[in-house]
Design a protein around this motif. Structure first.
Motif, short mmCIF file in Angstrom:
data_model
loop_
_atom_site.label_atom_id
_atom_site.label_comp_id
_atom_site.label_asym_id
_atom_site.label_seq_id
_atom_site.Cartn_x
_atom_site.Cartn_y
_atom_site.Cartn_z
N ILE A 176 -75.12 -50.61 -36.79
CA ILE A 176 -75.41 -51.58 -37.85
C ILE A 176 -75.81 -52.92 -37.24
O ILE A 176 -76.77 -53.56 -37.68
N ILE A 177 -75.09 -53.34 -36.21
CA ILE A 177 -75.44 -54.57 -35.51
C ILE A 177 -76.82 -54.46 -34.90
O ILE A 177 -77.63 -55.39 -34.96
N LEU A 178 -77.12 -53.31 -34.33
CA LEU A 178 -78.44 -53.09 -33.72
C LEU A 178 -79.54 -53.14 -34.77
O LEU A 178 -80.62 -53.69 -34.52
N ALA A 179 -79.28 -52.62 -35.96
CA ALA A 179 -80.27 -52.70 -37.05
C ALA A 179 -80.50 -54.15 -37.46
O ALA A 179 -81.64 -54.56 -37.71
N LEU A 180 -79.43 -54.94 -37.51
CA LEU A 180 -79.58 -56.37 -37.83
C LEU A 180 -80.34 -57.11 -36.74
O LEU A 180 -81.17 -57.97 -37.02
N VAL A 181 -80.08 -56.75 -35.49
CA VAL A 181 -80.79 -57.38 -34.38
C VAL A 181 -82.27 -57.03 -34.45
O VAL A 181 -83.13 -57.90 -34.27
N TRP A 182 -82.59 -55.74 -34.72
CA TRP A 182 -83.99 -55.37 -34.84
C TRP A 182 -84.63 -56.12 -36.00
O TRP A 182 -85.77 -56.59 -35.89
N PHE B 191 -72.25 -62.01 -45.79
CA PHE B 191 -71.30 -61.11 -45.13
C PHE B 191 -71.16 -61.46 -43.65
O PHE B 191 -70.04 -61.50 -43.12
N VAL B 192 -72.26 -61.72 -42.98
CA VAL B 192 -72.23 -62.06 -41.55
C VAL B 192 -71.52 -63.40 -41.35
O VAL B 192 -70.71 -63.55 -40.41
#
Length: 140
Positions: free
Chosen positions: A82-88, A52-53
């Protein structure tokens, strides 16, 4: 010789039983176990979201109009979370992976050192995520 072995007092072995689903809320996982589980969850989430990314990256690079379109989508607070969750997930997986590589070299295997390195992984990944969150939400 066999009599000496027979006469030795038997030590009672501890009884380990399976945890029932209703007992999960009472079970306290050690910090190293929590970091390990989060490492697996973050790796799985990155693996599952990778197509997806990559699709979004491809679409945003297609033209200036598509880039502006996706830039508008990223401005929504829910998308930023959502982006922040992926970054974490990435930062935690990276930090925990470094911890595992160091432990593979037989460094920090003692209980106290492992607990300290697990706390360090959580502190570093959460701190870096907080810094990126400040940048993402426009505080910097």
């Amino acid at each position: 010789m066999s009599e000496a072995v027979r006469e030795a007092p038997k030590k009672e072995r501890p009884e380990f039983r399976n945890i029932h689903v209703t007992e999960l809320s009472n079970y306290r996982l050690p910090l190293a176990g929590l970091v390990s589980i989060l490492h697996r969850i973050s790796g799985l989430s990155m693996f599952l979201l990778l197509p997806f990314v990559l699709y979004l990256l491809e679409q945003s690079l297609r033209s200036e109009i598509s880039f502006a379109y996706y830039q508008g989508i990223v401005s929504y607070p829910l998308v930023k979370l959502i982006i922040l969750a992926l970054v974490w997930g990435y930062l935690h997986h990276f930090c925990a992976g470094c911890r595992h590589l160091i432990m593979d070299m037989h460094i920090g295997l003692a209980k106290e050192q492992a607990r300290h390195s697990a706390a360090t992984v959580l502190a570093v990944s959460l701190s870096l995520t907080a810094i990126i969150a400040l940048k993402l939400f426009g505080v910097f």
